[in-house]
Design a protein around this motif. Structure first.
Motif, PDB file in Angstrom:
ATOM      1  N   ASN A  16      11.504  16.043  13.808  1.00 22.84           N
ATOM      2  CA  ASN A  16      12.215  17.260  13.401  1.00 22.84           C
ATOM      3  C   ASN A  16      11.776  17.753  12.019  1.00 22.84           C
ATOM      4  O   ASN A  16      12.603  18.113  11.187  1.00 22.84           O
ATOM      5  CB  ASN A  16      13.733  17.015  13.405  1.00 22.84           C
ATOM      6  N   ASP A  17      10.475  17.753  11.807  1.00 31.86           N
ATOM      7  CA  ASP A  17       9.907  18.204  10.538  1.00 31.86           C
ATOM      8  C   ASP A  17      10.358  17.379   9.341  1.00 31.86           C
ATOM      9  O   ASP A  17      10.259  17.819   8.196  1.00 31.86           O
ATOM     10  CB  ASP A  17      10.239  19.685  10.281  1.00 31.86           C
ATOM     11  N   LYS A  18      10.872  16.202   9.611  1.00 31.99           N
ATOM     12  CA  LYS A  18      11.267  15.309   8.525  1.00 31.99           C
ATOM     13  C   LYS A  18      10.301  14.137   8.469  1.00 31.99           C
ATOM     14  O   LYS A  18       9.864  13.616   9.498  1.00 31.99           O
ATOM     15  CB  LYS A  18      12.689  14.774   8.735  1.00 31.99           C
ATOM     16  N   ARG A  19       9.993  13.767   7.243  1.00 34.14           N
ATOM     17  CA  ARG A  19       9.130  12.610   7.050  1.00 34.14           C
ATOM     18  C   ARG A  19      10.019  11.375   6.905  1.00 34.14           C
ATOM     19  O   ARG A  19      10.842  11.296   5.979  1.00 34.14           O
ATOM     20  CB  ARG A  19       8.276  12.801   5.787  1.00 34.14           C
ATOM     21  N   ILE A  20       9.855  10.462   7.805  1.00 32.11           N
ATOM     22  CA  ILE A  20      10.731   9.297   7.860  1.00 32.11           C
ATOM     23  C   ILE A  20       9.904   8.034   7.614  1.00 32.11           C
ATOM     24  O   ILE A  20       8.967   7.742   8.347  1.00 32.11           O
ATOM     25  CB  ILE A  20      11.441   9.200   9.229  1.00 32.11           C
ATOM     26  N   LYS A  21      10.261   7.366   6.578  1.00 32.11           N
ATOM     27  CA  LYS A  21       9.528   6.155   6.216  1.00 32.11           C
ATOM     28  C   LYS A  21      10.284   4.935   6.730  1.00 32.11           C
ATOM     29  O   LYS A  21      11.479   4.763   6.435  1.00 32.11           O
ATOM     30  CB  LYS A  21       9.379   6.100   4.693  1.00 32.11           C
ATOM     31  N   LEU A  22       9.594   4.118   7.490  1.00 34.90           N
ATOM     32  CA  LEU A  22      10.190   2.898   8.026  1.00 34.90           C
ATOM     33  C   LEU A  22       9.628   1.702   7.262  1.00 34.90           C
ATOM     34  O   LEU A  22       8.411   1.541   7.170  1.00 34.90           O
ATOM     35  CB  LEU A  22       9.865   2.752   9.513  1.00 34.90           C
ATOM     36  N   GLN A  23      10.517   0.933   6.721  1.00 34.31           N
ATOM     37  CA  GLN A  23      10.097  -0.304   6.057  1.00 34.31           C
ATOM     38  C   GLN A  23      10.605  -1.442   6.947  1.00 34.31           C
ATOM     39  O   GLN A  23      11.803  -1.701   7.015  1.00 34.31           O
ATOM     40  CB  GLN A  23      10.716  -0.371   4.659  1.00 34.31           C
ATOM     41  N   ILE A  24       9.688  -2.070   7.633  1.00 32.55           N
ATOM     42  CA  ILE A  24      10.060  -3.035   8.670  1.00 32.55           C
ATOM     43  C   ILE A  24       9.758  -4.454   8.195  1.00 32.55           C
ATOM     44  O   ILE A  24       8.610  -4.802   7.916  1.00 32.55           O
ATOM     45  CB  ILE A  24       9.304  -2.745   9.983  1.00 32.55           C
ATOM     46  N   TRP A  25      10.812  -5.245   8.133  1.00 34.24           N
ATOM     47  CA  TRP A  25      10.713  -6.602   7.595  1.00 34.24           C
ATOM     48  C   TRP A  25      10.718  -7.634   8.704  1.00 34.24           C
ATOM     49  O   TRP A  25      11.381  -7.478   9.736  1.00 34.24           O
ATOM     50  CB  TRP A  25      11.896  -6.888   6.672  1.00 34.24           C
ATOM     51  N   LEU A  26       9.994  -8.707   8.451  1.00 42.09           N
ATOM     52  CA  LEU A  26      10.096  -9.881   9.311  1.00 42.09           C
ATOM     53  C   LEU A  26      11.033 -10.861   8.627  1.00 42.09           C
ATOM     54  O   LEU A  26      10.939 -11.080   7.425  1.00 42.09           O
ATOM     55  CB  LEU A  26       8.723 -10.526   9.505  1.00 42.09           C
ATOM     56  N   GLU A  27      11.912 -11.421   9.405  1.00 47.41           N
ATOM     57  CA  GLU A  27      12.844 -12.410   8.866  1.00 47.41           C
ATOM     58  C   GLU A  27      12.046 -13.607   8.366  1.00 47.41           C
ATOM     59  O   GLU A  27      11.417 -14.318   9.152  1.00 47.41           O
ATOM     60  CB  GLU A  27      13.805 -12.839   9.975  1.00 47.41           C
ATOM     61  N   SER A  28      12.061 -13.815   7.059  1.00 46.69           N
ATOM     62  CA  SER A  28      11.161 -14.820   6.500  1.00 46.69           C
ATOM     63  C   SER A  28      11.608 -16.237   6.829  1.00 46.69           C
ATOM     64  O   SER A  28      10.797 -17.131   6.990  1.00 46.69           O
ATOM     65  CB  SER A  28      11.049 -14.644   4.991  1.00 46.69           C
ATOM     66  N   GLY A  29      12.901 -16.457   6.948  1.00 42.99           N
ATOM     67  CA  GLY A  29      13.389 -17.804   7.159  1.00 42.99           C
ATOM     68  C   GLY A  29      12.981 -18.423   8.483  1.00 42.99           C
ATOM     69  O   GLY A  29      12.868 -19.637   8.601  1.00 42.99           O
TER      70      GLY A  29
ATOM     71  N   LYS B 124       0.806  -1.216   0.000  1.00 36.73           N
ATOM     72  CA  LYS B 124       0.000   0.000   0.000  1.00 36.73           C
ATOM     73  C   LYS B 124       0.845   1.274   0.000  1.00 36.73           C
ATOM     74  O   LYS B 124       0.616   2.162  -0.804  1.00 36.73           O
ATOM     75  CB  LYS B 124      -0.915  -0.014   1.231  1.00 36.73           C
ATOM     76  N   GLU B 125       1.817   1.354   0.889  1.00 33.08           N
ATOM     77  CA  GLU B 125       2.601   2.575   0.973  1.00 33.08           C
ATOM     78  C   GLU B 125       3.991   2.413   0.374  1.00 33.08           C
ATOM     79  O   GLU B 125       4.776   3.342   0.375  1.00 33.08           O
ATOM     80  CB  GLU B 125       2.760   3.005   2.437  1.00 33.08           C
ATOM     81  N   SER B 126       4.299   1.246  -0.108  1.00 36.09           N
ATOM     82  CA  SER B 126       5.667   0.983  -0.540  1.00 36.09           C
ATOM     83  C   SER B 126       6.034   1.767  -1.790  1.00 36.09           C
ATOM     84  O   SER B 126       7.202   1.973  -2.076  1.00 36.09           O
ATOM     85  CB  SER B 126       5.870  -0.506  -0.784  1.00 36.09           C
ATOM     86  N   THR B 127       5.039   2.216  -2.545  1.00 31.77           N
ATOM     87  CA  THR B 127       5.337   2.949  -3.760  1.00 31.77           C
ATOM     88  C   THR B 127       5.356   4.461  -3.534  1.00 31.77           C
ATOM     89  O   THR B 127       5.641   5.221  -4.439  1.00 31.77           O
ATOM     90  CB  THR B 127       4.304   2.623  -4.850  1.00 31.77           C
ATOM     91  N   ASP B 128       5.046   4.895  -2.303  1.00 32.92           N
ATOM     92  CA  ASP B 128       5.048   6.322  -1.981  1.00 32.92           C
ATOM     93  C   ASP B 128       6.484   6.812  -1.830  1.00 32.92           C
ATOM     94  O   ASP B 128       7.192   6.416  -0.925  1.00 32.92           O
ATOM     95  CB  ASP B 128       4.263   6.542  -0.678  1.00 32.92           C
ATOM     96  N   GLN B 129       6.904   7.678  -2.728  1.00 38.91           N
ATOM     97  CA  GLN B 129       8.300   8.139  -2.719  1.00 38.91           C
ATOM     98  C   GLN B 129       8.470   9.470  -1.982  1.00 38.91           C
ATOM     99  O   GLN B 129       9.547  10.048  -1.998  1.00 38.91           O
ATOM    100  CB  GLN B 129       8.798   8.290  -4.159  1.00 38.91           C
ATOM    101  N   ASN B 130       7.415   9.958  -1.373  1.00 38.71           N
ATOM    102  CA  ASN B 130       7.464  11.274  -0.745  1.00 38.71           C
ATOM    103  C   ASN B 130       7.914  11.178   0.713  1.00 38.71           C
ATOM    104  O   ASN B 130       7.097  11.108   1.630  1.00 38.71           O
ATOM    105  CB  ASN B 130       6.078  11.930  -0.820  1.00 38.71           C
ATOM    106  N   PHE B 131       9.254  11.160   0.925  1.00 44.46           N
ATOM    107  CA  PHE B 131       9.794  11.088   2.281  1.00 44.46           C
ATOM    108  C   PHE B 131      11.182  11.708   2.277  1.00 44.46           C
ATOM    109  O   PHE B 131      11.814  11.875   1.224  1.00 44.46           O
ATOM    110  CB  PHE B 131       9.864   9.646   2.774  1.00 44.46           C
ATOM    111  N   ASP B 132      11.650  12.076   3.468  1.00 45.10           N
ATOM    112  CA  ASP B 132      12.988  12.656   3.599  1.00 45.10           C
ATOM    113  C   ASP B 132      14.033  11.577   3.846  1.00 45.10           C
ATOM    114  O   ASP B 132      15.150  11.633   3.360  1.00 45.10           O
ATOM    115  CB  ASP B 132      13.003  13.669   4.747  1.00 45.10           C
ATOM    116  N   PHE B 133      13.647  10.604   4.674  1.00 52.85           N
ATOM    117  CA  PHE B 133      14.545   9.481   4.962  1.00 52.85           C
ATOM    118  C   PHE B 133      13.743   8.195   4.898  1.00 52.85           C
ATOM    119  O   PHE B 133      12.555   8.177   5.209  1.00 52.85           O
ATOM    120  CB  PHE B 133      15.146   9.593   6.374  1.00 52.85           C
ATOM    121  N   MET B 134      14.412   7.134   4.533  1.00 54.47           N
ATOM    122  CA  MET B 134      13.788   5.830   4.642  1.00 54.47           C
ATOM    123  C   MET B 134      14.771   4.869   5.307  1.00 54.47           C
ATOM    124  O   MET B 134      15.954   4.838   4.962  1.00 54.47           O
ATOM    125  CB  MET B 134      13.388   5.249   3.288  1.00 54.47           C
ATOM    126  N   PHE B 135      14.266   4.125   6.287  1.00 50.95           N
ATOM    127  CA  PHE B 135      15.074   3.113   6.952  1.00 50.95           C
ATOM    128  C   PHE B 135      14.434   1.759   6.732  1.00 50.95           C
ATOM    129  O   PHE B 135      13.216   1.600   6.881  1.00 50.95           O
ATOM    130  CB  PHE B 135      15.170   3.391   8.461  1.00 50.95           C
TER     131      PHE B 135
END
Ligand SMILES: Nc1nc2c(ncn2[C@@H]2O[C@H](COP(=O)(O)OP(=O)(O)O)[C@@H](O)[C@H]2O)c(=O)[nH]1
Ligand SMILES: [Mg+2]
Length: 84
Positions: free
Chosen positions: A66-79, A11-22
């Motif tokens: 700090n007025d920055k949009r930070i996108k977190l992509q949080i993965w579960l270890e699939s194995g 859903k949000e993975s294609t949203d490129q509007n962010f300052d940082f992504m982790f």
């Protein structure tokens, strides 16, 4: 191999509007609560009846610091999810 087309992450993975992504990978033994932690943090939901997390690759949550949009992509270890 985890798919970028995860139903939950898409859903949000294609949203490129962010300052940082982790990209964060949650690892740990089976049944320690990794899936529950992710769902609570990303969706503020809890389902005690989770049997398996097979098929859930990652979730996306956007936070603001700090007025920055930070996108977190949080993965579960699939194995490690084959038995948990
Ligand atoms: N009581 C309680 N049960 C939890 C908590 N976190 C997870 N669980 C339960 O512990 C079990 C394993 O959790 P799960 O998220 O599937 O662990 P995973 O294998 O690391 O993904 C599930 O039955 C959850 O409902 C918690 O904070 N409190
Ligand atoms: Mg799990």
């Amino acid at each position: 191999m985890a798919s970028a087309n995860s139903t939950y992450g898409q859903k949000e993975s294609t949203d490129q509007n962010f300052d940082f992504m982790f990209k964060i990978l949650i690892i740990g033994n089976s049944s320690v609560g990794k899936t529950s932690f992710l769902f609570r943090y990303a969706d503020d939901s809890f389902t005690p009846a989770f049997v398996s997390t097979v098929g859930i690759d990652f979730k996306v949550k956007t936070i603001y610091r700090n007025d920055k949009r930070i996108k977190l992509q949080i993965w579960l270890e699939s194995g490690s999810e084959l038995d948990g």
